[in-house]
Design a protein around this motif. Structure first.
Motif, mmCIF file in Angstrom:
data_model
loop_
_atom_site.group_PDB
_atom_site.id
_atom_site.type_symbol
_atom_site.label_atom_id
_atom_site.label_comp_id
_atom_site.label_asym_id
_atom_site.label_seq_id
_atom_site.Cartn_x
_atom_site.Cartn_y
_atom_site.Cartn_z
ATOM 1 N N ARG A 599 30.158 30.105 20.252
ATOM 2 C CA ARG A 599 31.542 29.719 20.494
ATOM 3 C C ARG A 599 32.062 30.541 21.660
ATOM 4 N NH1 ARG A 599 36.495 29.408 16.214
ATOM 5 N NH2 ARG A 599 38.224 29.550 17.682
ATOM 6 N N VAL A 600 32.727 29.884 22.621
ATOM 7 C CA VAL A 600 33.207 30.562 23.818
ATOM 8 C C VAL A 600 34.651 30.162 24.081
ATOM 9 C CG1 VAL A 600 32.898 30.860 26.304
ATOM 10 C CG2 VAL A 600 30.906 30.671 24.833
ATOM 11 N N GLU A 601 35.500 31.151 24.339
ATOM 12 C CA GLU A 601 36.898 30.906 24.681
ATOM 13 C C GLU A 601 37.044 30.878 26.201
ATOM 14 O OE1 GLU A 601 37.805 30.750 20.700
ATOM 15 O OE2 GLU A 601 39.056 30.208 22.421
ATOM 16 N N THR A 602 37.708 29.842 26.709
ATOM 17 C CA THR A 602 37.839 29.672 28.158
ATOM 18 C C THR A 602 39.232 29.173 28.505
ATOM 19 O OG1 THR A 602 37.128 27.357 28.185
ATOM 20 C CG2 THR A 602 35.398 29.032 28.278
ATOM 21 N N THR A 617 38.423 25.894 23.960
ATOM 22 C CA THR A 617 37.339 26.496 23.186
ATOM 23 C C THR A 617 36.126 25.574 23.258
ATOM 24 O OG1 THR A 617 38.915 27.533 21.670
ATOM 25 C CG2 THR A 617 36.631 27.368 20.938
ATOM 26 N N THR A 698 37.079 33.787 28.891
ATOM 27 C CA THR A 698 37.960 34.871 28.439
ATOM 28 C C THR A 698 37.322 35.683 27.327
ATOM 29 O OG1 THR A 698 39.048 33.366 26.869
ATOM 30 C CG2 THR A 698 40.030 33.569 29.063
ATOM 31 N N SER A 699 36.126 35.278 26.876
ATOM 32 C CA SER A 699 35.411 36.018 25.828
ATOM 33 C C SER A 699 34.801 37.271 26.434
ATOM 34 C CB SER A 699 34.315 35.157 25.200
ATOM 35 O OG SER A 699 34.854 33.951 24.706
ATOM 36 N N GLU A 700 35.169 38.415 25.933
ATOM 37 C CA GLU A 700 34.692 39.681 26.485
ATOM 38 C C GLU A 700 33.361 40.114 25.872
ATOM 39 O OE1 GLU A 700 39.152 41.561 27.298
ATOM 40 O OE2 GLU A 700 37.763 42.530 25.889
ATOM 41 N N GLU A 701 33.074 39.679 24.643
ATOM 42 C CA GLU A 701 31.863 40.147 23.976
ATOM 43 C C GLU A 701 30.605 39.462 24.493
ATOM 44 O OE1 GLU A 701 33.667 36.758 21.694
ATOM 45 O OE2 GLU A 701 34.372 38.668 22.514
ATOM 46 N N TRP A 707 25.729 33.539 28.535
ATOM 47 C CA TRP A 707 26.252 32.249 28.078
ATOM 48 C C TRP A 707 25.641 31.095 28.866
ATOM 49 C CZ3 TRP A 707 28.160 28.584 25.315
ATOM 50 C CH2 TRP A 707 28.836 27.513 25.884
#
Length: 838
Positions: A599-602, A617, A698-701, A707
């Protein structure tokens, strides 16, 4: 002439061995005892051929007998002949035992004559034969160093190369019954390791890879030193990473590719360095066409044309075969996948789109031209054929590159794996390959001679029984196959090296054997999805409609049969969580073969898949990508139904995209105006234009590089391509007009909020698009919320405004700046809602 009889003479200690005397009695050979050589003069007789049995080949008695050319043997020779019921072997040299009988040895690398004479003597005493020059009859090479012509020939012929300790240890075991120096367990202890006399250093490898290779080096007799140490004999280079050496190597240093390292371990001998020398590229890597189109121009029309050409170019590069051709196929006799399936949306290609490709015309006499406007059914059929062709190529790679070499007889250093291990790993892969080769051929004939009425479902119904027969034996034991690979790779260095060598070959696309073997597990669900998509684009009157339903049903029966014990509860739970979190998520996301990967936030950077600045997302599954945006707060939001346990959905479904529609993954370079951005080049099968979806992570981890590699790998798995690296492309942000400059500014956020609010108000009160019943329910809800603060007359006025749909259609859409007088009557309610949205 009188017959001469063999007589055994037991000298000194040998005469006291009861076991030896008993053995001579069993083989019925006459014998006498003797204490000294002087006694022999009185016992000598022309009627007997005397054979002396001596316990110690080092004492003075043996020396005296050897000088007089007497025939001398050791007790083990007699005991061995008695045990096997064989006659005594004839040897003109003293023979103590038969530990090296039938062995032909050659020596190399010995500078001390005394040592060489000693070794040769011991070999003769054990029944071995010595050859001065190396030839095909030599069974073992005894090497004192890993260089020279004899050593290279032995490596090329697969002849075992032994160190001198092998001979000394065999001599120590000279009195053991049934011992032979060529026994595998004993011989393997004294084989010259591949990296004996070698000091290795490694350049361009990751820390884990380097640690693994250093451990393997020590296991194979070598030593390791840091890069640049003058004592190093070899520098192992990762040729795909290292483009230039950090220093000028000495002449004595071998700079070789990693294939030399793994090849030496697989052959169990030091490979020739000249075949694996690392060569620096003479010319820099050619840049892609996108880089050539990165020139900026103030003309916006030219920018659009350049962007369109760039996307078309990338689209053309997408349909390449996943494997480099081993031989250039003849256009006269083979179907060219590239020419048939590479449909580009460029002006030049569209002009000649109606022409029949030459390869197609020559492949079939009855081939029909590809229609100028391809139907959606043809597009899906083309994708089905292309993925089937790629899948067959991967199965062929598994068989030709892995299974066949492992099953070959006469492997250098002996078999790498036992037959039962090979059977466990590969199972019914050859049978699966045969079935899908036939399916691919039938699909190829159908695509070349395309007609809307031709049945694709019949092809899969034709081979449904074969699929049921071949797949369960492999899929049901796939976990055991993986475990066998892992176990053998840990326990057998040669197998580990074999896998490393093949994984580096372009045919594998840098995928491991376990990653390639998972393709049959994934293939049938993928075919079922494509057939289902094909059914959706098949007309009701087409006879293939019902046939496709039967074909899908037969595939589901196979998958149900083999998936009963394979379902993963946790993976299904994750998918259910996604369905509940995303409002409007398609029900077909729920599938037994599907699993959530990442899962990736963008944030959206373009006009697709939603407005610029929207929080998006991305849910990556193994075969599709769910795209959802953050759910906006709606004016007059309805209350959740009573008793609802879960919180309301926080995301809104935008699009569920099959990974096969992603043609390129663009890694946007980092600049001052662009950070952490990437884009997807998408081509839906029913569309004639390429679509570019751009995002900012925006995902920092999760790093962007990880990705993108993860996404490319699953795209490659979906379309059955092994070279996932070709799907990713690094590009300048100016080329695709992507930037993140204003994403974090306060003014930009306020502007986007106002824009979103305007659209939401427009959608909430757009009477031309909103159903009358929904409007009545919305306004009635608003009426109840303001009850007591408005007069009955005004409510009647509102309801009367809903009486005529035609009159409502003429009212313009409202905005935050100029609202119609209709909304002024509800100014108190609207002002509170608008303030909340802003």
């Amino acid at each position: 002439m009188p017959q001469v009889e063999t007589r055994m003479i037991l000298v000194r200690e040998a005469a006291k061995q009861e076991e030896l005397i008993k053995a001579l009695q069993e083989i019925k050979v006459p014998f006498i005892k003797m204490e000294s050589v002087e006694e022999f003069e009185d016992l000598d007789s022309p009627e007997f051929e005397n054979v002396f049995v001596v316990m110690d080949f080092q004492d003075s008695v043996f020396s005296d007998l050897y000088k007089t050319d007497c025939r001398v043997i050791g007790p083990p020779v007699v005991l061995n002949c008695a045990q096997k019921g064989e006659p005594l072997p004839f040897s003109c040299r003293p023979l103590y035992c038969t530990s090296m009988i039938n062995l032909v040895l050659c020596f190399t690398g010995f500078r001390k004559k005394e040592e060489l004479v000693r070794l040769v003597t011991l070999v003769h005493h054990m029944g071995g034969v010595i050859r001065r020059d190396f030839n095909s009859k030599v069974t073992h090479l005894v090497a004192n160093y890993t260089q020279g012509e004899k050593f290279r020939i032995a490596v090329s012929l697969g002849t075992p190369i032994m160190n001198p300790e092998w001979i000394y240890k065999a001599w120590e075991k000279r009195n053991e019954h049934n011992f032979h120096a060529a026994a595998d367990d004993f011989r393997n202890e004294f084989k010259v390791p591949p990296f004996q006399d070698c000091i290795l250093s490694f350049l361009g490898f990751s820390d884990d890879e380097k640690a693994n290779m250093e451990e393997m080096t020590e296991m194979q007799g070598g030593n390791c030193l840091p890069v640049g140490d003058e004592r190093c004999t070899h520098l192992i280079v990762e040729e795909n990473v290292v483009k230039e050496l950090p220093f000028e190597p000495l002449k004595k240093l071998y700079v070789v590719k990693q294939e030399w390292f793994w090849g030496s371990i697989q052959m169990d001998a030091r490979a020739g360095e000249t075949m694996y020398l690392y060569e620096k590229a003479n010319t820099p890597e050619l840049k892609k066409s996108v880089s050539l189109l990165s020139l900026s121009t103030p003309n916006s029309n030219r920018k659009r044309r350049r962007l369109k050409d760039t996307l078309a170019q990338l689209s053309r590069e997408t349909d390449l075969s996943p494997f480099p051709p081993r031989k250039r196929p003849s256009a006269e006799h083979s179907l060219s996948i590239g020419s048939l399936l590479d449909i580009s949306n460029t002006p030049e290609s569209s002009i000649n789109c109606a022409e029949t490709p030459k390869s197609c015309a020559k492949s079939s006499k009855n081939s029909t031209p590809v229609p100028s406007k391809q139907s959606a059914r043809w597009q899906v059929a083309k994708e089905l054929y292309q993925t089937e062709s790629n899948y067959v190529n991967i199965l062929a790679t598994i068989i030709q590159l892995f299974q066949v070499p492992l099953e070959e007889e006469g492997q250098r250093g002996g078999p790498i794996l036992a037959p039962e291990e090979i059977k466990t790993i590969f199972g019914s892969i050859p049978d699966i390959f045969d079935v899908h080769t036939k399916i691919k051929d039938d699909l190829e004939d159908l695509i070349v001679n395309w007609d809307e009425s031709k049945s694709i479902g019949d092809i899969f119904l034709k081979y449904s029984k074969d699929l049921v027969k071949t797949y369960p034996p492999f899929v049901n034991f796939f976990e055991m196959s993986k475990e066998t690979i892992i176990k053998c790779e840990k326990q057998k260095p040669r197998f580990h090296a074999f896998l490393k060598i093949n994984q580096a070959k372009p045919e594998c696309g840098r995928q491991s054997l376990a990653e390639l073997l998972i393709r049959p597990v994934q293939r049938l669900p993928s075919v079922a999805l494509l057939l289902n998509d094909l059914k959706k684009h098949t007309a009701e009157e087409n006879p293939d409609k019902s046939t496709l339903e039967k074909a899908i049903g037969s595939l589901k029966e196979v998958m149900t049969h083999i998936n009963e014990d394979k379902r993963k509860t946790e993976a299904q739970k994750q998918i259910f969580d996604v369905v509940y979190e995303v409002d409007g998520c398609p029900a077909n996301l729920l599938s037994s073969h599907r699993s959530l990967v990442q899962r990736v936030e963008t944030i959206s950077l373009g006009e697709h898949p939603c407005d610029r600045g929207e929080q998006v997302t991305l849910f990556l599954f193994n075969d599709c990508l769910e795209i959802a945006r953050k759910r906006h707060k709606v004016i007059g939001t309805f209350k959740s139904p009573p008793g609802q346990a879960r919180p309301p959905a926080s995301l809104k479904h935008i699009h569920l995209m099959p990974l096969s529609q992603i043609k390129k993954v663009l890694d946007i370079r980092e600049t001052e105006d662009c950070h952490n951005a990437f884009a997807l080049l998408v081509r839906p099968p029913t569309e004639q234009a390429n679509v570019l979806l751009s995002f900012q992570m925006t995902s920092e981890e999760l790093p962007k590089e990880s990705w993108l590699k993860m996404l490319c790998r699953h795209v490659a798995n979906t379309i059955c391509k092994a070279d996932a690296e070709n799907l990713i492309y690094t590009a300048d942000p100016e080329t695709f007009e992507v930037n993140t400059k204003d994403m974090d500014s306060t003014l930009s956020r306020a502007s986007r909020a106002i824009k979103k609010t305007s659209k939401k108000v427009t959608r909430a009160f757009s009477f031309t698009k909103t159903p009358k019943r929904a409007l009545r329910r919305a306004l009635m809800s608003s009426q109840s919320s303001t009850e007591g603060r408005s007069s009955p007359s005004s409510d009647k006025h509102v309801i009367s405004r809903l009486s005529s749909t035609s009159s409502l259609a003429g009212i313009p859409s409202p905005s935050l700046v100029n609202l119609p007088s209709f909304f002024e009557r509800r100014s108190h309610t609207l002002s509170r809602s608008t303030t909340h949205l802003i």
